[in-house]
Design an enzyme around this catalytic site. Structure first.
Site, mmCIF file in Angstrom:
data_model
loop_
_atom_site.group_PDB
_atom_site.id
_atom_site.type_symbol
_atom_site.label_atom_id
_atom_site.label_comp_id
_atom_site.label_asym_id
_atom_site.label_seq_id
_atom_site.Cartn_x
_atom_site.Cartn_y
_atom_site.Cartn_z
ATOM 1 C CE LYS A 100 -31.183 7.276 6.415
ATOM 2 N NZ LYS A 100 -31.103 6.286 5.325
ATOM 3 N NE ARG A 106 -23.056 11.221 -7.289
ATOM 4 C CZ ARG A 106 -21.756 11.229 -7.574
ATOM 5 N NH1 ARG A 106 -21.150 10.130 -8.012
ATOM 6 N NH2 ARG A 106 -21.027 12.326 -7.409
ATOM 7 C CE LYS A 147 -35.368 3.990 6.120
ATOM 8 N NZ LYS A 147 -35.151 4.787 4.911
ATOM 9 C CD GLU A 169 -32.494 3.624 8.359
ATOM 10 O OE1 GLU A 169 -32.070 4.729 7.991
ATOM 11 O OE2 GLU A 169 -32.569 2.638 7.607
HETATM 12 P P1 13P Z 1 -33.420 0.246 1.860
HETATM 13 O O1 13P Z 1 -34.925 0.317 1.806
HETATM 14 O O2 13P Z 1 -32.780 -0.041 0.533
HETATM 15 O O3 13P Z 1 -32.939 -0.619 2.981
HETATM 16 O O4 13P Z 1 -32.913 1.715 2.178
HETATM 17 C C1 13P Z 1 -33.550 2.439 3.147
HETATM 18 C C2 13P Z 1 -32.589 3.316 3.810
HETATM 19 O O5 13P Z 1 -32.721 4.518 3.788
HETATM 20 C C3 13P Z 1 -31.464 2.716 4.546
HETATM 21 O O6 13P Z 1 -30.858 3.683 5.335
#
Ligand code: 13P
Length: 338
Positions: A136, A46, A219, A177
């Protein structure tokens, strides 16, 4: 880079068409991605994979921030440089995912609430001391028979607002988000409705909790047809419906909206973003915070082999450049031919 407060940090991340690289996959999710290329998801693999991404040439000027997972913000590159410093060396800012994932909501089958408020302040203090500039938290909203429920939306948006306030109190920008999933056979109208209800509720809760909108990044998902819907909306319709929904709900003082890709094919995610920026006429920067849509070609090219690093880095650089152009409304399909 001298950034003195959260408003300056938020503005920096999305300045000049830059966007965000989401590299905050949890270890199980990273395991799934690695399974697809036959690589074991060990801590070292990773690290190697993410170091490869963060050292790509196309990071500079195209990626204003990188969202990390807890393990990654503590890791160092093979030469001993912390991955945080590798990111800073690309004139990009390190950020961190701080939620603790999803839990079923009692009495709401098929729905979840994102948890992680317990102990959040302490975790944020540690991440701030490690150099994280933004954070986030992802809420998940499912579309299905009779859902999303008001309860699911309300609980998730309240948690997002409490998290955002706590992040700002610790000097970091919150990325909020609220992801309406593409899973299912729902129409684009149903996606519009669920996204509209979620965003309305989110901004009510943000205001109630005293969150500074000028120091926040949103987001969201784009407004699309469900993955299994028989009638898929085209690029122009997705762009138009997404913009309509954002214009109805998002305050003008928000500095940036950075979309998730949510399983859209990578070039399609770029085309959608570009179409919105070509329409224009909105007050915020409209950019990207893609995970899969930035990483997929690089992951495939890498295959876990050192000899593929340079090709894989070219793939990440290409997607980063294409998405920057899309954030400026200057992308063209012919740029994809290399
Ligand atoms: P994706 O763009 O693959 O959806 O991932 C963005 C993300 O951070 C989801 O939490």
């Amino acid at each position: 880079m001298s950034l003195n407060n959260i408003e300056e940090i938020a503005t920096f991340i999305v300045a000049d068409g830059k966007g965000i690289l989401a590299a905050d996959e949890s270890n199980p999710t990273c395991g799934k991605r690695f399974d697809s290329i036959g690589v074991d998801s060990t801590e070292e693999n990773r690290r190697d994979y993410r170091e490869m991404l963060f050292r790509s040439k196309g990071m500079k000027g195209n990626i204003g921030g990188v969202i990390l997972f807890d393990e990654t913000i503590r890791q160092s590159a093979a030469d001993g440089t912390s991955l945080r410093d590798v990111i800073l060396g690309q004139s990009s800012l390190p950020g961190i995912k701080v939620d603790k994932g999803l839990q079923p909501i009692e009495g709401c089958p098929g729905e979840t609430v994102t948890v992680g408020l317990d102990g959040l302040d302490g975790r944020l203090k540690e991440y701030a001391s490690m150099g994280a500039k933004f954070t986030k938290w992802r809420a998940v909203i499912n579309i299905g028979e009779g859902i999303p429920s008001d309860k699911c939306i309300d609980e998730n948006m309240q948690a997002l607002a409490e998290y955002a306030k706590c992040a700002q109190d610790n000097g970091m920008v919150p990325i909020v988000e609220p992801e309406v999933l593409m899973d299912g056979n729902h129409s684009i109208d149903e996606c519009y409705e669920a996204t509209d209800r979620s965003l309305k509720s989110l901004f009510v809760h943000l205001e109630k909790n005293g969150v500074n909108i000028k120091g926040t990044i949103l987001k969201p998902n784009m407004v699309t047809s469900g993955k299994d819907c028989s009638e898929q909306a085209g690029v122009d319709e997705v762009a138009k419906r997404t913009l309509d929904c954002l214009m109805s709900n998002v305050p003008a003082e928000l500095p940036g909206i950075t979309f998730l890709s949510g399983g859209q094919p990578d070039v399609r995610a770029t085309a959608h973003l570009d179409a919105m920026n070509k329409i224009g006429g909105f007050p915020w920067k409209l950019s990207f915070s893609y995970g899969r849509a930035l990483q997929a070609p690089a992951l495939k090219a890498w295959e876990g082999k050192p000899e593929n690093i340079s090709t894989a880095q070219d793939e990440l650089s290409h997607r980063a450049e294409m998405n920057k152009l899309a954030s400026l409304g200057e992308w063209e399909e012919k740029f994809e031919v290399r």
